[in-house]
Scaffold this motif. Structure first.
Motif, PDB file in Angstrom:
ATOM      1  N   CYS A   1       0.843  -1.211   0.000  1.00 29.19           N
ATOM      2  CA  CYS A   1       0.000   0.000   0.000  1.00 29.19           C
ATOM      3  C   CYS A   1       0.872   1.252   0.000  1.00 29.19           C
ATOM      4  N   ASN A   2       1.991   1.154   0.668  1.00 25.36           N
ATOM      5  CA  ASN A   2       2.925   2.274   0.702  1.00 25.36           C
ATOM      6  C   ASN A   2       3.498   2.544  -0.696  1.00 25.36           C
ATOM      7  N   ILE A   3       3.887   1.475  -1.391  1.00 23.93           N
ATOM      8  CA  ILE A   3       4.383   1.635  -2.770  1.00 23.93           C
ATOM      9  C   ILE A   3       3.288   2.237  -3.651  1.00 23.93           C
ATOM     10  N   PHE A   4       2.048   1.810  -3.436  1.00 21.19           N
ATOM     11  CA  PHE A   4       0.922   2.307  -4.232  1.00 21.19           C
ATOM     12  C   PHE A   4       0.458   3.698  -3.771  1.00 21.19           C
ATOM     13  N   ASN A   5       1.187   4.257  -2.788  1.00 23.90           N
ATOM     14  CA  ASN A   5       0.907   5.630  -2.354  1.00 23.90           C
ATOM     15  C   ASN A   5      -0.464   5.793  -1.685  1.00 23.90           C
ATOM     16  N   VAL A   6      -0.964   4.735  -1.042  1.00 21.11           N
ATOM     17  CA  VAL A   6      -2.257   4.824  -0.367  1.00 21.11           C
ATOM     18  C   VAL A   6      -2.152   4.453   1.118  1.00 21.11           C
ATOM     19  N   ALA A   7      -0.926   4.327   1.623  1.00 24.68           N
ATOM     20  CA  ALA A   7      -0.757   3.888   3.010  1.00 24.68           C
ATOM     21  C   ALA A   7      -1.446   4.830   3.994  1.00 24.68           C
ATOM     22  N   ASP A   8      -1.455   6.143   3.664  1.00 22.66           N
ATOM     23  CA  ASP A   8      -2.068   7.100   4.600  1.00 22.66           C
ATOM     24  C   ASP A   8      -3.583   6.971   4.663  1.00 22.66           C
ATOM     25  N   ARG A   9      -4.159   6.173   3.777  1.00 19.99           N
ATOM     26  CA  ARG A   9      -5.612   5.988   3.803  1.00 19.99           C
ATOM     27  C   ARG A   9      -6.015   4.645   4.390  1.00 19.99           C
ATOM     28  N   VAL A  10      -5.014   3.851   4.797  1.00 17.25           N
ATOM     29  CA  VAL A  10      -5.279   2.501   5.290  1.00 17.25           C
ATOM     30  C   VAL A  10      -5.034   2.452   6.792  1.00 17.25           C
ATOM     31  N   LEU A  11      -5.922   1.815   7.513  1.00 16.32           N
ATOM     32  CA  LEU A  11      -5.795   1.698   8.962  1.00 16.32           C
ATOM     33  C   LEU A  11      -5.976   0.240   9.375  1.00 16.32           C
ATOM     34  N   PHE A  12      -4.963  -0.299   9.986  1.00 14.67           N
ATOM     35  CA  PHE A  12      -5.045  -1.659  10.539  1.00 14.67           C
ATOM     36  C   PHE A  12      -5.892  -1.581  11.801  1.00 14.67           C
ATOM     37  N   ASP A  13      -7.016  -2.290  11.836  1.00 11.40           N
ATOM     38  CA  ASP A  13      -7.988  -2.142  12.923  1.00 11.40           C
ATOM     39  C   ASP A  13      -8.429  -3.519  13.395  1.00 11.40           C
ATOM     40  N   LEU A  14      -8.064  -3.880  14.632  1.00 10.50           N
ATOM     41  CA  LEU A  14      -8.347  -5.233  15.112  1.00 10.50           C
ATOM     42  C   LEU A  14      -9.812  -5.500  15.423  1.00 10.50           C
ATOM     43  N   SER A  15     -10.637  -4.460  15.410  1.00 13.02           N
ATOM     44  CA  SER A  15     -12.062  -4.685  15.675  1.00 13.02           C
ATOM     45  C   SER A  15     -12.835  -4.978  14.395  1.00 13.02           C
ATOM     46  N   LEU A  16     -12.172  -4.861  13.224  1.00 13.10           N
ATOM     47  CA  LEU A  16     -12.872  -5.167  11.975  1.00 13.10           C
ATOM     48  C   LEU A  16     -12.991  -6.683  11.835  1.00 13.10           C
ATOM     49  N   ALA A  17     -14.232  -7.184  11.745  1.00 15.57           N
ATOM     50  CA  ALA A  17     -14.425  -8.642  11.681  1.00 15.57           C
ATOM     51  C   ALA A  17     -15.175  -9.068  10.413  1.00 15.57           C
TER      52      ALA A  17
END
Lengths: 516, 516
Positions: free
Chosen positions: A314-330
């Motif tokens: 995602c970082n290479i694709f320049n979208v890392a700032d829009r992605v959030l790792f969230d452990l409550s997403l099921a």
């Protein structure tokens, strides 16, 4: 992009839930009208002689419950949104397929759990037993298995059917569009998965519905976390669906459900509670890879490694700032086997909008679905995303409404008017010349229309140019070319008209004064 | 255009009939496969334990009878044909609408006569009684009446459903596309009617399926002719449907039916026979306006005057040479009230093709249908045309096949390859740069794909350009740009890549070397 500027963590909203958010007035009115029509239909059924119907029509004129017609304006907006989305799919080399609106009932059986009761069945008219499609994923899996296709990247935009009790005021219908993009095939870790996320970003960017965040998580991490916390394996799926409620319910309620209904001990529930409140990026992944409990669990570490690689791509694709790792997403669906994600629109707090607008895309990896259709249980790994186009249509409608912009339902360039009587042949002749030069042209179907009525039509329909033709113009070989908005008129040589018109239309498009 | 060059009058073919013309082999194979699957399904139902199914799939994997999936190649062709047709509709200022795939059953009741038995009903699951739409005309009339719309020019492209016993080898299905264009509103004589004919010509011209002829006739003329010949008024419709068979049956058979089944005298039948063999243009209209029998009949003369005006407008629209006034054209549907027309493709006899390929569009004026849905029986006059898109898809497929051209199912401009291992990040980075410059880009989802496999993919998928990236190129800030067809490679500075690629893609399009 900077969702970090907003309150965090916001109350999370799933797609299912966001379909319940109250939208704007026209939809409410439509629902009220429909309710009244339903009542009228019921009354007619009960007291068939009390209504004033005549021989021509003995029933209430309406569309079936939970459905609607789309007006020219709605269709123009939808087609514009869908063509922008389609362009993104094409940019990534996707093909498109189509499947029948109905399937053998058996194809759908056992794929939707409790929701199977919402499937529309066709009447048994002495043939096969059929049902309307409930989504596009199961027909896609059936298509792959039936045609023995082991790799494909396809999108599919089509209507699906659910016998829900929809709240139309809230934008929910029984017939609605789904818009799916999926990559099937045996590939290397996270490569197709990250392209799905890139595509969601491109779509939301091109529709200018920023800011948004794409939450990601991994089923292996969830399973490993449950295992490490001491949840019995048989309870993984039901604890997962309890976690899935965290977007609608506070932790205390979910905790209570896990303890009282799902039989977890308080200690186990609280351990889970510590994890599901976490969200972040690569730093969080690294922290969890060193976590006492998780680092010892193979399932958890493989999920974490996958997330780490996904974030790198995602970082290479320049979208890392829009992605959030969230452990409550099921995410609710049982069939997910790997990464899962969900895109959520955030209102612009600087404009006083609500912080959260809702989920507009979601998906994940499902490696075992296609095998359910194969006699030899041959698997075709898949990852995909469903774009919540109905929700996006509504957001785009609201945006246009807020900007007081009208959607044009046609693309007419010029309207050919006559100023005097008995010139219909001349009008037709000029229209034909313009059609042959590829202009989009309309004219009145009245033989002798009033000039004022013709010009009014242009203004009402945002047609940028009118051509006015009279006896004297015809004699001189000229036409009057009128800018409908400014009402300026100039005389143009008829032979020069296509050239002049083309130039003026190009100017309009450059200046962006033609709506949509 | 010169259909006069061909045998005339050829054996006329209706749309219903042309759907029966045998098409090319793939469809025959598909039908044979489907027949076998049907037999297998029957066998399974009769002897449920004789099949080798496992727990995953206890039924035959197929689409419902009379339906099919559309492959990426089929969809690419369909979308290309439909977008060309849509452009023509837009050129004439048409809007588009959509209606639900199902209607209240009552909406469809009494609209299709005997064919009502072909309507698909939904199961009664405890709500309204619903049926799948049978065509797009009745939902359009329902839409107008329900929304009290008195004028609109709209197109509608959507699937309709008929429980026919289709011969799929002959291109007939139970789920198929219709593509309708209609003008509703109270206007002056023949103005909207002639635009419908103009539109059909533009569509067939843009699809390059020439030569063709558009046969026209008028219901009033048919009625007046029947009256003048001595047919009792109560028999007009049934004689009309006998005439309609002239495209499939010789005159002798139709004559026999009119005499033996419909009770006409031989003399009356023979008078009709003299008229229905006539076809021509304005000269024929003038001749018939002076005909002993017809000149005294008001109905006939009003029909003839209308045809005369229509031909005049067609002349202004520069399509008169493609229109043929044909007294044997009757068209089956009861609801036509004025002009009727039908476009028939003629094979190119110079190329040894069959002289007649079949009907590809048909329509006419229906002024009384909308009133059937209005409680006060308020009429909205309508005229429209249905483009036989399924037939056109098949014709276009045959044309491509004959020209040995392949349909591209994607529009990918360039494929990013690497020549060595461990360069996946570099590939993703370059893809991202190209996407950001709006190119359509693909790459392998394998971490370390073989160069040969990557280049083969480009050739198989007709991707015009490949970019090859290796360690040395990265160091030097260049890429290798390869023309996939010619296999020529040049080195391009990475900063100049978007510019260079754009130029080369434009060249390709100009030279037309990229298929479809």
């Amino acid at each position: 992009m900077g969702f970090q500027k907003f309150l965090w963590p916001p109350k999370l909203i799933t797609r299912a839930m966001c379909r319940n958010i109250t939208l704007f007035r026209p939809l409410q009115i439509a629902e009220e009208v429909n309710k009244l029509l339903d009542l009228k239909a019921q009354a007619q059924a009960t007291f068939p002689n009390t209504d004033d119907v005549n021989v021509n029509q003995k029933f209430t004129l309406k569309t079936p419950k939970g459905t609607r017609d789309y007006s020219p304006e709605q269709m123009a907006l939808r087609n514009s949104v869908l063509s922008k989305i389609t362009e993104v799919f094409k940019k990534h080399g996707a093909v498109t397929i189509d499947t029948p609106v109905f399937e053998l009932k058996e194809v759908l059986t056992g794929k939707y759990g409790e929701d199977s009761k919402l499937i529309y069945d066709l009447a048994d008219q002495g043939g096969e037993i059929l049902s309307l499609r409930y989504d596009l994923t199961v027909p896609f899996a059936r298509y792959l298995a039936m045609n023995k296709i082991t790799n494909i990247k396809r999108y599919h935009i089509a209507k699906v059917y659910r016998r829900d009790n929809p709240s139309m005021a809230r934008g929910r219908y029984r017939e609605f569009y789904q818009c799916d993009f999926d990559i099937a095939g045996t590939y290397d870790l996270m490569l197709p998965d990250s392209e799905c996320i890139k595509i969601v970003c491109e779509i939301l960017d091109t529709l200018e519905v920023t800011p948004y965040v794409i939450k990601i998580n991994h089923r292996s991490l969830l399973d490993g976390m449950f295992e490490a916390c001491g949840v019995p394996a048989s309870s993984f799926r039901c604890i997962c669906s309890a976690i899935d409620k965290l977007d609608k319910s506070p932790w205390d309620e979910v905790r209570k459900e896990m303890i009282e209904e799902k039989g977890l001990s308080e200690e186990v529930a609280d351990k889970i509670g510590e994890y599901v409140k976490l969200h972040g990026n690569t730093d969080l992944v690294d922290k969890l890879l060193n976590d006492d409990l998780l680092s010892k669990n193979k399932c958890a570490t493989s999920g974490l490694e996958a997330i780490k690689l996904l974030l790198k791509y995602c970082n290479i694709f320049n979208v890392a700032d829009r992605v959030l790792f969230d452990l409550s997403l099921a995410r609710g669906l049982d069939y997910y086997t790997g990464v899962i994600y969900e895109a959520v629109l955030l209102g612009d707090s600087t404009k006083g909008e609500d912080v959260l607008v809702g989920s507009v895309a979601g998906g994940g990896r499902y490696d075992n679905l296609v095998g359910m259709f194969d006699t030899k249980n041959k698997q075709v790994p898949c990852v995909g995303v469903s774009i919540g186009v109905e929700r996006l249509f509504t957001v785009m409608e609201q945006k246009l409404h807020a900007a007081s912009r009208k959607v044009r339902s046609t693309e007419v360039d010029v309207y050919v008017c006559t100023a005097q009587k008995d010139l219909v042949d001349e009008r037709l002749k000029l229209c034909n010349e313009l059609w042959e030069n590829n202009f989009k042209v309309e004219y009145s179907y009245k033989k002798n229309p009033k000039l004022l009525a013709q010009l009014q039509y242009c203004e009402e329909n945002s047609i940028p140019f009118a051509i006015i033709l009279g006896q004297s113009e015809i004699k001189e070989g000229i036409v009057k070319l009128r800018n409908v908005l400014t009402r300026d008129e100039i005389a143009v040589k008829r032979t020069k008209l296509p050239e002049e018109l083309l130039k003026r239309l190009a100017d309009l498009n450059i200046n962006g004064t033609v709506p949509i």
